[in-house]
Scaffold this active site. Structure first.
Site, PDB file in Angstrom:
ATOM      1  N   ASP A 128      -6.393 -56.872  65.812  1.00 19.01           N
ATOM      2  CA  ASP A 128      -5.843 -56.531  67.291  1.00 19.01           C
ATOM      3  C   ASP A 128      -6.385 -55.337  67.686  1.00 19.01           C
ATOM      4  O   ASP A 128      -5.518 -54.444  67.805  1.00 19.01           O
ATOM      5  CB  ASP A 128      -4.552 -57.115  67.741  1.00 19.01           C
ATOM      6  CG  ASP A 128      -4.596 -57.462  68.914  1.00 19.01           C
ATOM      7  OD1 ASP A 128      -5.527 -57.470  69.888  1.00 19.01           O
ATOM      8  OD2 ASP A 128      -3.540 -57.941  69.721  1.00 19.01           O
ATOM      9  N   ALA A 129      -7.662 -55.035  68.009  1.00 18.47           N
ATOM     10  CA  ALA A 129      -8.141 -53.610  68.108  1.00 18.47           C
ATOM     11  C   ALA A 129      -8.741 -53.456  69.452  1.00 18.47           C
ATOM     12  O   ALA A 129      -8.776 -52.468  69.892  1.00 18.47           O
ATOM     13  CB  ALA A 129      -9.232 -53.521  67.047  1.00 18.47           C
ATOM     14  N   LYS A 130      -9.008 -54.652  69.949  1.00 18.23           N
ATOM     15  CA  LYS A 130      -9.501 -54.679  71.513  1.00 18.23           C
ATOM     16  C   LYS A 130     -10.728 -53.680  71.733  1.00 18.23           C
ATOM     17  O   LYS A 130     -10.721 -52.802  72.670  1.00 18.23           O
ATOM     18  CB  LYS A 130      -8.406 -54.628  72.546  1.00 18.23           C
ATOM     19  CG  LYS A 130      -7.451 -55.417  72.442  1.00 18.23           C
ATOM     20  CD  LYS A 130      -6.412 -55.229  73.551  1.00 18.23           C
ATOM     21  CE  LYS A 130      -5.370 -56.465  73.611  1.00 18.23           C
ATOM     22  NZ  LYS A 130      -4.600 -56.326  72.392  1.00 18.23           N
ATOM     23  N   ARG A 131     -11.606 -53.648  70.962  1.00 18.17           N
ATOM     24  CA  ARG A 131     -12.846 -52.952  70.761  1.00 18.17           C
ATOM     25  C   ARG A 131     -13.806 -53.198  72.030  1.00 18.17           C
ATOM     26  O   ARG A 131     -14.142 -54.365  72.120  1.00 18.17           O
ATOM     27  CB  ARG A 131     -13.553 -52.164  69.619  1.00 18.17           C
ATOM     28  CG  ARG A 131     -12.554 -51.912  68.565  1.00 18.17           C
ATOM     29  CD  ARG A 131     -12.058 -50.344  68.914  1.00 18.17           C
ATOM     30  NE  ARG A 131     -11.362 -49.623  67.882  1.00 18.17           N
ATOM     31  CZ  ARG A 131     -10.277 -49.515  67.831  1.00 18.17           C
ATOM     32  NH1 ARG A 131      -9.228 -49.775  68.584  1.00 18.17           N
ATOM     33  NH2 ARG A 131      -9.724 -48.768  66.780  1.00 18.17           N
ATOM     34  N   THR A 143     -10.618 -58.733  67.841  1.00 19.12           N
ATOM     35  CA  THR A 143     -10.559 -58.884  69.421  1.00 19.12           C
ATOM     36  C   THR A 143     -11.274 -57.670  69.965  1.00 19.12           C
ATOM     37  O   THR A 143     -11.243 -56.618  69.514  1.00 19.12           O
ATOM     38  CB  THR A 143      -9.000 -58.574  69.769  1.00 19.12           C
ATOM     39  OG1 THR A 143      -8.515 -57.244  69.475  1.00 19.12           O
ATOM     40  CG2 THR A 143      -8.294 -59.603  69.320  1.00 19.12           C
TER      41      THR A 143
END
Length: 292
Positions: A105-108, A135
């Site tokens: 869950d990095a949301k890059r 993510t």
């Protein structure tokens, strides 16, 4: 940094097929591995890199016989700098070695060579933080993610793209209606779902899941974001918000309708809070509630 588990990326074929198999075998329960300071203290662990490592590995040990999917929260490791990222790499490798599907869950999200750099870190063959999926944020335009999606596909990995998130600050943006382009008349969130669905069409025809999923918070109503369950055919749905944030696992069908069977119901704090030696029992109870 410990040796990467990247050699396992793509083991067993496409991400969507592996995900569908994991859901069929063990439900869609996804354990979030979120080493918040209070949770570390609850397990008598220090809020340092060593504590993060022990926390993550204990969570993996409890999860591996019971669930098929885990989701480490990258930011809570990253806050401890290089040592925290070393701990994260070890937890990712251990989870994948245990046969779990791992969503980082990095949301890059970025453009061009910068986005390519993120893809090389998380999704490419040989990635130092190899995960089964990562993510991504599409708010520089969905097309800005095309290179990262291609890189993931080449290594048998997947991505989950933020669509309808549960934080109240996002609602005005994500429910805004587009005035032009291919998705004219759709909300921003629905346009992201449509992009993911287009990439899932071939897998959906085979009765499987695509490699490009979406993040839809369990505390939002699909209708409020212009999304229908029928729009989600073949699209994996990562749904944070179960447990401490208010959504109940037993309500999965009422929340997602016919799309419920492709939902990864993510819960972290409600499962992680409490004695570590009772985590297995909490996971068993959550699995039973989800499967009821």
């Amino acid at each position: 940094m410990p040796e990467s588990s990247a050699s396992a990326v793509g083991a067993g074929g496409r991400f969507g097929d592996r995900l569908a198999a994991a859901i069929a075998a063990r439900t869609g329960l996804c354990l979030g591995i979120d080493p918040h300071p209070a949770l570390l203290a609850g397990w008598d662990l220090a809020d340092d890199a060593s504590g993060l490592r022990d926390f993550g590995l204990r969570a993996v040990d409890a999860a591996s016989p019971r669930v098929g999917i885990v989701k480490p929260q990258v930011a809570l490791f990253e806050r401890h700098g290089a040592a925290g990222l070393d701990a994260l790499a070890e937890v990712l490798a251990a989870a994948r070695a245990a046969g779990l599907l791992v969503i980082a869950d990095a949301k890059r999200g970025d453009i061009g060579s910068t986005m390519d750099g993120y893809a090389a870190a998380w999704s490419a063959s040989g990635a130092p933080f190899a995960a089964d999926a990562v993510t991504l944020s599409p708010y520089l335009g969905f097309g800005s993610l095309d290179g990262a999606i291609a890189t993931a596909g080449e290594s048998g990995a997947g991505v989950f793209v933020l669509a309808a998130t549960s934080n109240p600050e996002a609602r005005a943006l994500q429910t805004a209606v587009l005035g032009g382009g291919a998705h004219r008349g759709r909300t921003v969130a629905a346009s992201i779902v449509a992009e993911a669905a287009a990439r899932a069409a071939e897998a959906a025809e085979r009765g499987s899941l695509g490699d490009v999923g979406v993040v839809i918070g369990a505390t939002v109503r699909l209708i409020d974001y212009g999304i229908r369950p029928a729009d989600l055919i073949g699209v994996p749905i990562l749904a944070p918000g179960f447990g401490a944030q208010g959504a109940r696992l037993g309500d999965l069908r009422s929340l997602y309708g016919d799309a419920a069977r492709q939902v990864l119901a993510s819960s972290s704090r409600e499962l992680l809070a409490g004695p570590v030696d009772e985590l297995g029992a909490r996971l068993d109870a959550a699995t039973a509630e989800l499967g009821a």
